[in-house]
Design a protein around this motif. Structure first.
Motif, PDB file in Angstrom:
ATOM      1  N   SER A   1       3.983  10.301 -29.625  1.00 43.32           N
ATOM      2  CA  SER A   1       5.023  10.150 -28.579  1.00 43.32           C
ATOM      3  C   SER A   1       4.515   9.101 -27.716  1.00 43.32           C
ATOM      4  O   SER A   1       3.185   8.877 -27.430  1.00 43.32           O
ATOM      5  CB  SER A   1       5.224  11.237 -27.947  1.00 43.32           C
ATOM      6  OG  SER A   1       4.118  11.915 -27.337  1.00 43.32           O
ATOM      7  N   ASP A   2       5.377   8.389 -27.043  1.00 40.59           N
ATOM      8  CA  ASP A   2       5.037   7.583 -25.881  1.00 40.59           C
ATOM      9  C   ASP A   2       4.121   8.176 -24.748  1.00 40.59           C
ATOM     10  O   ASP A   2       3.168   7.517 -24.125  1.00 40.59           O
ATOM     11  CB  ASP A   2       6.174   6.759 -25.317  1.00 40.59           C
ATOM     12  CG  ASP A   2       7.021   5.763 -26.049  1.00 40.59           C
ATOM     13  OD1 ASP A   2       6.261   5.501 -27.335  1.00 40.59           O
ATOM     14  OD2 ASP A   2       7.899   5.563 -26.017  1.00 40.59           O
ATOM     15  N   GLN A   3       4.388   9.452 -24.538  1.00 36.71           N
ATOM     16  CA  GLN A   3       3.804  10.265 -23.534  1.00 36.71           C
ATOM     17  C   GLN A   3       2.204  10.365 -23.787  1.00 36.71           C
ATOM     18  O   GLN A   3       1.492  10.142 -22.957  1.00 36.71           O
ATOM     19  CB  GLN A   3       4.422  11.723 -23.335  1.00 36.71           C
ATOM     20  CG  GLN A   3       3.688  12.245 -22.228  1.00 36.71           C
ATOM     21  CD  GLN A   3       4.349  13.713 -21.856  1.00 36.71           C
ATOM     22  OE1 GLN A   3       5.377  14.136 -22.699  1.00 36.71           O
ATOM     23  NE2 GLN A   3       4.033  14.310 -20.937  1.00 36.71           N
ATOM     24  N   LEU A   4       1.984  10.538 -25.158  1.00 41.48           N
ATOM     25  CA  LEU A   4       0.408  10.786 -25.670  1.00 41.48           C
ATOM     26  C   LEU A   4      -0.122   9.443 -25.548  1.00 41.48           C
ATOM     27  O   LEU A   4      -1.294   9.412 -25.573  1.00 41.48           O
ATOM     28  CB  LEU A   4       0.627  11.665 -26.856  1.00 41.48           C
ATOM     29  CG  LEU A   4      -0.834  12.114 -27.300  1.00 41.48           C
ATOM     30  CD1 LEU A   4      -1.398  12.901 -26.425  1.00 41.48           C
ATOM     31  CD2 LEU A   4      -0.646  12.759 -28.768  1.00 41.48           C
ATOM     32  N   ARG A   5       0.530   8.415 -25.945  1.00 33.15           N
ATOM     33  CA  ARG A   5       0.137   7.261 -26.207  1.00 33.15           C
ATOM     34  C   ARG A   5      -0.350   6.432 -24.799  1.00 33.15           C
ATOM     35  O   ARG A   5      -1.273   5.706 -24.630  1.00 33.15           O
ATOM     36  CB  ARG A   5       0.994   6.355 -26.734  1.00 33.15           C
ATOM     37  CG  ARG A   5       0.442   4.860 -27.435  1.00 33.15           C
ATOM     38  CD  ARG A   5       1.388   4.165 -28.221  1.00 33.15           C
ATOM     39  NE  ARG A   5       2.017   4.765 -29.408  1.00 33.15           N
ATOM     40  CZ  ARG A   5       1.282   4.834 -30.688  1.00 33.15           C
ATOM     41  NH1 ARG A   5       0.389   3.996 -30.681  1.00 33.15           N
ATOM     42  NH2 ARG A   5       1.900   5.304 -31.622  1.00 33.15           N
ATOM     43  N   TYR A   6       0.793   6.642 -23.946  1.00 35.06           N
ATOM     44  CA  TYR A   6       0.791   5.745 -22.749  1.00 35.06           C
ATOM     45  C   TYR A   6       0.534   6.480 -21.411  1.00 35.06           C
ATOM     46  O   TYR A   6      -0.042   5.720 -20.217  1.00 35.06           O
ATOM     47  CB  TYR A   6       1.955   4.891 -22.718  1.00 35.06           C
ATOM     48  CG  TYR A   6       2.372   3.916 -23.557  1.00 35.06           C
ATOM     49  CD1 TYR A   6       1.242   2.983 -23.981  1.00 35.06           C
ATOM     50  CD2 TYR A   6       3.172   4.324 -24.647  1.00 35.06           C
ATOM     51  CE1 TYR A   6       1.540   2.126 -25.245  1.00 35.06           C
ATOM     52  CE2 TYR A   6       3.576   3.453 -25.497  1.00 35.06           C
ATOM     53  CZ  TYR A   6       2.800   2.109 -25.999  1.00 35.06           C
ATOM     54  OH  TYR A   6       2.991   1.419 -27.194  1.00 35.06           O
ATOM     55  N   THR A   7       0.574   7.663 -21.455  1.00 31.89           N
ATOM     56  CA  THR A   7       0.372   8.432 -20.137  1.00 31.89           C
ATOM     57  C   THR A   7      -1.035   9.101 -20.321  1.00 31.89           C
ATOM     58  O   THR A   7      -1.513   9.727 -21.241  1.00 31.89           O
ATOM     59  CB  THR A   7       1.354   9.427 -19.950  1.00 31.89           C
ATOM     60  OG1 THR A   7       2.604   9.092 -20.217  1.00 31.89           O
ATOM     61  CG2 THR A   7       1.319  10.344 -18.676  1.00 31.89           C
ATOM     62  N   PRO A   8      -1.730   8.963 -19.182  1.00 34.54           N
ATOM     63  CA  PRO A   8      -3.237   9.438 -19.015  1.00 34.54           C
ATOM     64  C   PRO A   8      -3.217  10.909 -19.156  1.00 34.54           C
ATOM     65  O   PRO A   8      -2.274  11.590 -18.604  1.00 34.54           O
ATOM     66  CB  PRO A   8      -3.897   8.817 -17.476  1.00 34.54           C
ATOM     67  CG  PRO A   8      -2.725   7.812 -17.406  1.00 34.54           C
ATOM     68  CD  PRO A   8      -1.695   8.111 -17.897  1.00 34.54           C
ATOM     69  N   GLN A   9      -4.307  11.352 -19.922  1.00 32.75           N
ATOM     70  CA  GLN A   9      -4.085  12.836 -20.108  1.00 32.75           C
ATOM     71  C   GLN A   9      -5.746  13.400 -19.606  1.00 32.75           C
ATOM     72  O   GLN A   9      -6.664  12.867 -20.702  1.00 32.75           O
ATOM     73  CB  GLN A   9      -3.769  13.285 -21.515  1.00 32.75           C
ATOM     74  CG  GLN A   9      -2.546  12.986 -21.890  1.00 32.75           C
ATOM     75  CD  GLN A   9      -1.346  13.680 -21.338  1.00 32.75           C
ATOM     76  OE1 GLN A   9      -1.626  14.855 -20.732  1.00 32.75           O
ATOM     77  NE2 GLN A   9      -0.182  13.129 -21.227  1.00 32.75           N
ATOM     78  N   SER A  10      -5.960  13.850 -18.620  1.00 37.28           N
ATOM     79  CA  SER A  10      -7.388  13.879 -18.061  1.00 37.28           C
ATOM     80  C   SER A  10      -8.318  14.898 -18.925  1.00 37.28           C
ATOM     81  O   SER A  10      -9.225  14.522 -19.200  1.00 37.28           O
ATOM     82  CB  SER A  10      -7.268  14.592 -16.519  1.00 37.28           C
ATOM     83  OG  SER A  10      -6.712  15.830 -16.760  1.00 37.28           O
TER      84      SER A  10
END
Length: 522
Positions: A491-500
């Motif tokens: 998903s775009d969220q997993l690909r482009y959003t930082p996940q600390s």
């Protein structure tokens, strides 16, 4: 023996109440009309802040009493017979002014309009002889605020004099009379003279009676002009409509239709067939003159689906771009002209795709005359007669969240043919029923899913979401490496959003034998 009754009138109350039947525009028209009937060659109109003067060089008024004699026009028998003069003209001026002055021949009078309406005796005086008639109204106000009397009179004269046969000047300037030009190509008809504009709909026309506009406004910038016979009767008292408007309009429309047809025939004779089709092809169809196209060996491109602007699939009629130009009959014969037996199934889209792939022409114009040569050339495709032959299946999915419940099948090649014709044509995508076949080089596939406007699931973002879903489907289908498949599914969220919590992490995904996620191991 019983009592008898007979018609009686309260004359003064009737005259007073008639003020509601006139308007300032009709007042000005009546003054022009009287001057025309007096055989004037020039009418001078003057206005200042609160007075209006109309002077003509006509034959004058023999008896000034006739000017304020209701229902007695005072015109000679020939004029009354020809124009149905009512004797209501000057009456309309009395309701829009405070004082009336008239000088004609060697007689004149001046009186307040209130006195005249009340039936008071008005003294007529001897005056220096003059040619024609002068009428002056004092105490005149424009009909609405925000405009001077001079500006209002000028605006009205521009409208009233458009087809007026007598020269009119206002405050020293001639009023334009474009329809009084003797060089115009008028056509004589049973209702009068008609000036045809082939750029106008045959239903749009404007009428003039005895030189003045009457009846409906066509509401468009292009229309035909009808100068009605003088003996047609206007409705009392202000003569803004024909007396028998419904019946007369039918007669006028029939005359316009005939004149329009004659003008088209003349244009056809003076132009090349290609130009006539391109310029007047649609005009013939829209005006019930489609038969004029039967013997012309060209067809307008606008009669066929514009595949470049509207490729096969759901289409929105308001977005269709109609191309210009013409196509020769022999070119159409070689390429093939088709129509589709319309039904409610999605197989119609398959038939459209076949016609496009075979470089055929899909006829979308249904107003052609039954004897037009295109109707003899056209072939019909039942949608279920189109065969879809996919090549190697690379991927398929029957459960994707799309605006329509369709299955997607990714294939390396795709061909269409007819059940009675083995010739195949390659395509990049096609919808057959509830299945959409896609090759890896397909584009704009969402058009095969929904029109997105009338769909029950309408959403501003629905088409974009479907496009993303299809791109992911194709990426997954093309990937042979499992890692590339997962990459496409991220998903775009997993690909482009930082996940600390995932920083520098390495995880292992485990899938079962059906390809479903079984476990995630860090």
């Amino acid at each position: 023996m019983g009592d008898t009754i007979r018609l009686k009138t309260n004359q003064q109350r009737l005259i007073a109440n008639l003020r509601h039947a006139f308007n300032p525009s009709s007042m000005l028209g009546e003054l022009l009309q009287n001057a025309r009937r007096a055989k004037a060659s020039h009418i001078l109109v003057e206005a200042d802040d609160n007075s209006l003067t109309v002077i003509d060089d006509g034959i004058g008024i023999a008896d000034l009493q006739s000017l304020i004699f209701i229902a007695e026009s005072g015109w000679d028998e020939e004029t009354q017979e020809r124009e149905n003069a009512f004797g209501m003209g000057v009456l309309s001026t009395l309701y829009f002014s405070e004082c009336l002055w008239v000088h004609s021949g060697s007689k004149s009078f001046s009186a307040s309009t209130a006195e005249i309406i009340a039936g008071e005796p008005i003294q007529v005086h001897e005056a220096p002889p003059r040619a024609g008639t002068g009428i002056k109204l004092d105490g005149v106000q424009p009909p609405f605020s925000g405009i001077t009397l001079q500006d209002w009179v000028w605006q009205q004269l521009l409208r009233l004099c458009e087809a007026f046969p007598v020269r009119v000047s206002f405050n020293g300037d001639d009023v334009p009379r474009p329809l009084a030009d003797p060089a115009l190509a008028w056509r004589e008809t049973p209702v009068g003279k008609i000036l045809i504009d082939l750029n106008a709909s045959y239903l749009h026309w404007r009428t003039f009676l005895q030189g003045l506009p009457i009846g409906r406004d066509p509401g468009t910038t292009n229309y035909h002009i009808v100068l009605l016979r003088d003996d047609m009767i206007a409705r009392l008292p202000d003569r803004q409509h024909l007396l028998n408007e419904t019946e007369d309009n039918q007669t006028i429309q029939a005359a316009v239709n005939q004149a329009f047809r004659e003008a088209l025939i003349e244009a056809k004779a003076s132009m090349s067939s290609e130009n006539f089709i391109e310029v007047y092809g649609n005009t013939c169809l829209a005006s019930l003159n489609a038969y004029l196209l039967n013997d012309i060996p060209f067809a307008h491109r606008a009669w066929f689906r514009n595949w470049k602007a509207v490729p096969p699939g759901y289409s929105q009629f308001w977005e269709r771009i109609k191309p210009g130009g013409v196509i020769a009959e022999d070119v159409l014969g070689k390429a093939g002209v088709w129509n589709i037996d319309i039904d409610d199934s999605d197989d119609t889209l398959t038939a459209e795709a076949y016609i496009n792939a075979s470089n055929g022409f899909l006829l979308e114009e249904h107003r052609l005359h039954p004897d037009h040569w295109l109707n003899r050339m056209v072939r019909s495709i039942p949608p279920d007669h189109v065969t879809v032959r996919p090549g190697q299946i690379l991927h398929e999915d029957r459960h994707l969240p799309l605006a329509d419940a369709v299955d997607l099948v990714l294939t390396d090649t795709l061909f269409l043919s007819l059940t009675d014709n083995p010739v195949e044509y390659p395509v990049s995508a096609v919808r057959a029923g509830d299945v959409i076949y896609i090759t890896t080089d397909a584009s704009d596939v969402t058009r095969l899913i929904s029109d997105y406007i009338f769909d029950d699931r309408y959403d501003d973002n629905a088409e974009d979401e479907d496009a993303d879903t299809i791109r992911t489907f194709v990426a997954v289908g093309q990937s042979q490496d499992p890692a590339r498949v997962i990459d496409a599914l991220l998903s775009d969220q997993l690909r482009y959003t930082p996940q600390s919590k995932l920083a520098n992490a390495t995880v292992r995904l485990v899938f079962d034998e059906q390809g479903r996620l079984k476990n995630v191991i860090s």
